[in-house]
Design a protein around this motif. Sequence first.
Motif, PDB file in Angstrom:
ATOM      1  N   ASN A 103      23.151  26.899   1.307  1.00 28.13           N
ATOM      2  CA  ASN A 103      23.524  27.499   2.589  1.00 28.13           C
ATOM      3  C   ASN A 103      22.803  28.804   2.892  1.00 28.13           C
ATOM      4  O   ASN A 103      23.106  29.448   3.900  1.00 28.13           O
ATOM      5  N   VAL A 104      21.840  29.205   2.047  1.00 27.60           N
ATOM      6  CA  VAL A 104      21.107  30.443   2.334  1.00 27.60           C
ATOM      7  C   VAL A 104      20.233  30.311   3.576  1.00 27.60           C
ATOM      8  O   VAL A 104      19.798  31.309   4.152  1.00 27.60           O
ATOM      9  N   GLY A 105      19.950  29.098   3.981  1.00 27.59           N
ATOM     10  CA  GLY A 105      19.126  28.871   5.169  1.00 27.59           C
ATOM     11  C   GLY A 105      19.257  27.443   5.634  1.00 27.59           C
ATOM     12  O   GLY A 105      19.777  26.590   4.909  1.00 27.59           O
ATOM     13  N   PRO A 106      18.802  27.143   6.838  1.00 30.81           N
ATOM     14  CA  PRO A 106      18.878  25.768   7.345  1.00 30.81           C
ATOM     15  C   PRO A 106      18.131  24.802   6.434  1.00 30.81           C
ATOM     16  O   PRO A 106      17.097  25.145   5.850  1.00 30.81           O
ATOM     17  N   ALA A 107      18.664  23.585   6.302  1.00 27.35           N
ATOM     18  CA  ALA A 107      18.037  22.588   5.431  1.00 27.35           C
ATOM     19  C   ALA A 107      16.656  22.186   5.918  1.00 27.35           C
ATOM     20  O   ALA A 107      15.831  21.695   5.134  1.00 27.35           O
ATOM     21  N   ASP A 108      16.366  22.386   7.221  1.00 29.83           N
ATOM     22  CA  ASP A 108      15.049  22.031   7.746  1.00 29.83           C
ATOM     23  C   ASP A 108      14.074  23.202   7.686  1.00 29.83           C
ATOM     24  O   ASP A 108      12.979  23.130   8.232  1.00 29.83           O
ATOM     25  N   SER A 109      14.476  24.299   7.014  1.00 30.98           N
ATOM     26  CA  SER A 109      13.584  25.439   6.817  1.00 30.98           C
ATOM     27  C   SER A 109      13.072  25.439   5.382  1.00 30.98           C
ATOM     28  O   SER A 109      13.524  24.661   4.534  1.00 30.98           O
ATOM     29  N   SER A 110      12.139  26.325   5.096  1.00 28.08           N
ATOM     30  CA  SER A 110      11.577  26.392   3.745  1.00 28.08           C
ATOM     31  C   SER A 110      12.415  27.249   2.805  1.00 28.08           C
ATOM     32  O   SER A 110      12.203  27.213   1.591  1.00 28.08           O
ATOM     33  N   THR A 111      13.384  28.007   3.331  1.00 27.64           N
ATOM     34  CA  THR A 111      14.125  28.971   2.515  1.00 27.64           C
ATOM     35  C   THR A 111      14.849  28.328   1.335  1.00 27.64           C
ATOM     36  O   THR A 111      14.670  28.771   0.188  1.00 27.64           O
ATOM     37  N   PRO A 112      15.694  27.315   1.532  1.00 32.31           N
ATOM     38  CA  PRO A 112      16.391  26.758   0.363  1.00 32.31           C
ATOM     39  C   PRO A 112      15.457  26.088  -0.632  1.00 32.31           C
ATOM     40  O   PRO A 112      15.697  26.140  -1.846  1.00 32.31           O
ATOM     41  N   PHE A 113      14.360  25.481  -0.161  1.00 33.71           N
ATOM     42  CA  PHE A 113      13.395  24.881  -1.074  1.00 33.71           C
ATOM     43  C   PHE A 113      12.732  25.960  -1.934  1.00 33.71           C
ATOM     44  O   PHE A 113      12.541  25.781  -3.136  1.00 33.71           O
ATOM     45  N   THR A 114      12.386  27.072  -1.293  1.00 32.01           N
ATOM     46  CA  THR A 114      11.767  28.175  -2.026  1.00 32.01           C
ATOM     47  C   THR A 114      12.718  28.733  -3.069  1.00 32.01           C
ATOM     48  O   THR A 114      12.319  29.031  -4.204  1.00 32.01           O
ATOM     49  N   LEU A 115      13.992  28.868  -2.719  1.00 24.50           N
ATOM     50  CA  LEU A 115      14.977  29.388  -3.666  1.00 24.50           C
ATOM     51  C   LEU A 115      15.151  28.432  -4.844  1.00 24.50           C
ATOM     52  O   LEU A 115      15.243  28.875  -6.002  1.00 24.50           O
ATOM     53  N   ALA A 116      15.177  27.135  -4.578  1.00 26.32           N
ATOM     54  CA  ALA A 116      15.272  26.163  -5.664  1.00 26.32           C
ATOM     55  C   ALA A 116      14.067  26.286  -6.597  1.00 26.32           C
ATOM     56  O   ALA A 116      14.208  26.239  -7.833  1.00 26.32           O
ATOM     57  N   ALA A 117      12.881  26.464  -6.021  1.00 27.48           N
ATOM     58  CA  ALA A 117      11.670  26.620  -6.826  1.00 27.48           C
ATOM     59  C   ALA A 117      11.719  27.895  -7.660  1.00 27.48           C
ATOM     60  O   ALA A 117      11.274  27.917  -8.817  1.00 27.48           O
ATOM     61  N   ILE A 118      12.277  28.973  -7.093  1.00 25.80           N
ATOM     62  CA  ILE A 118      12.379  30.237  -7.824  1.00 25.80           C
ATOM     63  C   ILE A 118      13.271  30.078  -9.049  1.00 25.80           C
ATOM     64  O   ILE A 118      12.942  30.543 -10.151  1.00 25.80           O
ATOM     65  N   GLU A 177       8.580  19.671   0.633  1.00 23.35           N
ATOM     66  CA  GLU A 177       9.020  20.484   1.769  1.00 23.35           C
ATOM     67  C   GLU A 177       7.978  20.507   2.878  1.00 23.35           C
ATOM     68  O   GLU A 177       8.314  20.684   4.048  1.00 23.35           O
ATOM     69  N   MET A 178       6.706  20.278   2.513  1.00 21.77           N
ATOM     70  CA  MET A 178       5.625  20.406   3.494  1.00 21.77           C
ATOM     71  C   MET A 178       5.216  19.087   4.135  1.00 21.77           C
ATOM     72  O   MET A 178       4.637  19.072   5.207  1.00 21.77           O
ATOM     73  N   VAL A 179       5.478  17.943   3.467  1.00 16.79           N
ATOM     74  CA  VAL A 179       5.019  16.658   3.998  1.00 16.79           C
ATOM     75  C   VAL A 179       6.208  15.873   4.536  1.00 16.79           C
ATOM     76  O   VAL A 179       7.357  16.104   4.158  1.00 16.79           O
ATOM     77  N   ASP A 180       5.921  14.923   5.435  1.00 20.96           N
ATOM     78  CA  ASP A 180       7.002  14.127   6.008  1.00 20.96           C
ATOM     79  C   ASP A 180       6.703  12.628   6.017  1.00 20.96           C
ATOM     80  O   ASP A 180       7.494  11.843   6.528  1.00 20.96           O
ATOM     81  N   GLY A 181       5.589  12.192   5.456  1.00 17.89           N
ATOM     82  CA  GLY A 181       5.273  10.767   5.405  1.00 17.89           C
ATOM     83  C   GLY A 181       6.045  10.073   4.287  1.00 17.89           C
ATOM     84  O   GLY A 181       6.311  10.672   3.236  1.00 17.89           O
ATOM     85  N   TRP A 182       6.394   8.816   4.476  1.00 21.12           N
ATOM     86  CA  TRP A 182       7.225   8.131   3.491  1.00 21.12           C
ATOM     87  C   TRP A 182       6.466   7.824   2.204  1.00 21.12           C
ATOM     88  O   TRP A 182       7.044   7.845   1.118  1.00 21.12           O
ATOM     89  N   ALA A 183       5.158   7.564   2.297  1.00 20.23           N
ATOM     90  CA  ALA A 183       4.387   7.210   1.098  1.00 20.23           C
ATOM     91  C   ALA A 183       4.326   8.368   0.094  1.00 20.23           C
ATOM     92  O   ALA A 183       4.624   8.180  -1.096  1.00 20.23           O
ATOM     93  N   PRO A 184       3.919   9.598   0.526  1.00 16.66           N
ATOM     94  CA  PRO A 184       3.952  10.697  -0.442  1.00 16.66           C
ATOM     95  C   PRO A 184       5.349  11.015  -0.937  1.00 16.66           C
ATOM     96  O   PRO A 184       5.525  11.452  -2.076  1.00 16.66           O
ATOM     97  N   TRP A 185       6.365  10.783  -0.104  1.00 14.73           N
ATOM     98  CA  TRP A 185       7.744  11.018  -0.534  1.00 14.73           C
ATOM     99  C   TRP A 185       8.091  10.115  -1.714  1.00 14.73           C
ATOM    100  O   TRP A 185       8.702  10.569  -2.685  1.00 14.73           O
ATOM    101  N   LEU A 186       7.729   8.845  -1.619  1.00 18.54           N
ATOM    102  CA  LEU A 186       8.045   7.929  -2.709  1.00 18.54           C
ATOM    103  C   LEU A 186       7.346   8.352  -4.003  1.00 18.54           C
ATOM    104  O   LEU A 186       7.952   8.367  -5.078  1.00 18.54           O
ATOM    105  N   ALA A 187       6.067   8.692  -3.895  1.00 16.25           N
ATOM    106  CA  ALA A 187       5.308   9.084  -5.080  1.00 16.25           C
ATOM    107  C   ALA A 187       5.865  10.369  -5.699  1.00 16.25           C
ATOM    108  O   ALA A 187       6.028  10.469  -6.926  1.00 16.25           O
ATOM    109  N   LEU A 188       6.168  11.345  -4.846  1.00 11.41           N
ATOM    110  CA  LEU A 188       6.644  12.629  -5.354  1.00 11.41           C
ATOM    111  C   LEU A 188       8.063  12.533  -5.908  1.00 11.41           C
ATOM    112  O   LEU A 188       8.398  13.197  -6.890  1.00 11.41           O
TER     113      LEU A 188
END
Length: 443
Positions: free
Chosen positions: A150-165, A88-99
């Motif tokens: 749909n609890v928050g915009p996909a480009d916000s941290s809200t849905p990522f945080t909820l998934a983590a919870i 949710e915090m990074v946007d580079g393609w290399a860390p995306w592939l690894a993660l």
Amino acid sequence: MRTLLTLTSLLISTSLLLVGQGMQLTLLPLRASSNGLSDFLIGVSASAYFLGFVAGCLLIPRIIAKVGHIRSFAVLTALMISAILILEMVDGWAPWLALRFLTGAVICGLYTVIESWLNDQTGAESRGQVLAIYTLIILASMAFGQVLINVGPADSSTPFTLAAIFMALAIVPVGLTSRLAPAPLKATSFRFNLLYRRSRSAFAGTVLSGLIVGSFWALGAVFARRYGTSTADVTWFITAGIAGGALFQYPIGWLSDRLDRRYVLVCLSVAAVVTSAAVALTVSHELHLLAVFLFGAVTMPLYAISLATAADNSSAEEFVEIGTSVLLLNALGAASAPILLGQLMSLFDATALFWSFAVLSGLFSAYLAVQTRNKDHAAMTKDHVPFSATAPEIAPSGLGLDPRGPETSVEDLQPAASVGVDEFHADPLEPPPEPETAAGGPQ
């Protein structure tokens, strides 16, 4: 029913975990698109996820055998949560592939912990019931996760945080259980050549399932975002596909018990041609959700029907090895297709995804039709092993739950404490072995 009551805490943890898993599978392609990654790179990242799943099938059982199920579940969940929050915090393609590779390996490990535990605590008489409920939990939880996006915009941290919870909460029921953890796992064994020899139709159906369903998970949200006006449009699109697969798996399985399953695979692949074209043609139309519902109805059961076809042509002793081959072949198909299909979406437009599905389904339907002429791989309907619903999201250990595999008895299902866990570095967080009688058996 008694078996299900003893597995309540594990099934609750499974449901919570898969709500978060369902959310992240849709959220990550949406976030990657928002970050400016091309459809090709989004496809590559999805391929990394499925390759991670394959790696997890092969490597993580060894880790579980060393440190125990409860500790493994907690550690793997912590890694999954960390990976999602970092994505949710990074946007580079290399860390995306690894993660994304990491999340694939970790989720496979979590499935392995859950399924080996279920298998260990389930007797032969209830294996089919437990597998059916487990499959239902997978599909229902992942579908519910789509709604929560749909609890928050996909480009916000809200849905990522909820998934983590939700994933963090999954640790609680397992961590507090007083049940004995299972015995250490056996190494994963598979043979693609054996699967091909037993049933070429099952082999082809498995590949087609991986190519289409894996790409749907990888790029379906990107496709829906191009023609939808909100995140809700995307989640309804994915939910419709899941619902179609969930509702039609049993009727199609019931039909396959009464017909040559190879003909069922041919019909499903031909129907996939029609429904894939319908999805591409109905964008921005009120029939769009109906089209994707029918698409899910005919493509998502491909995996279960292929596994059943393979089971019909193999012995019970071969089933786990054959089933593992089906699972890994499906994952490899899912890893290979998104790279090419993502590039096609970049070169043309998003509908290239479903037009590609139509072409692939047409080619495989022709191959499967040819295989129906091969009498060597024909299984008489009276010899069919009864269909059992299953999903490609399981790990190899989940095949032990399938009643089509080797028969086991309650006496065979010994917890770790009864088989000398000290040899496997017993987890101090898990209950110690019970004292033995003079005869050497557990009291």
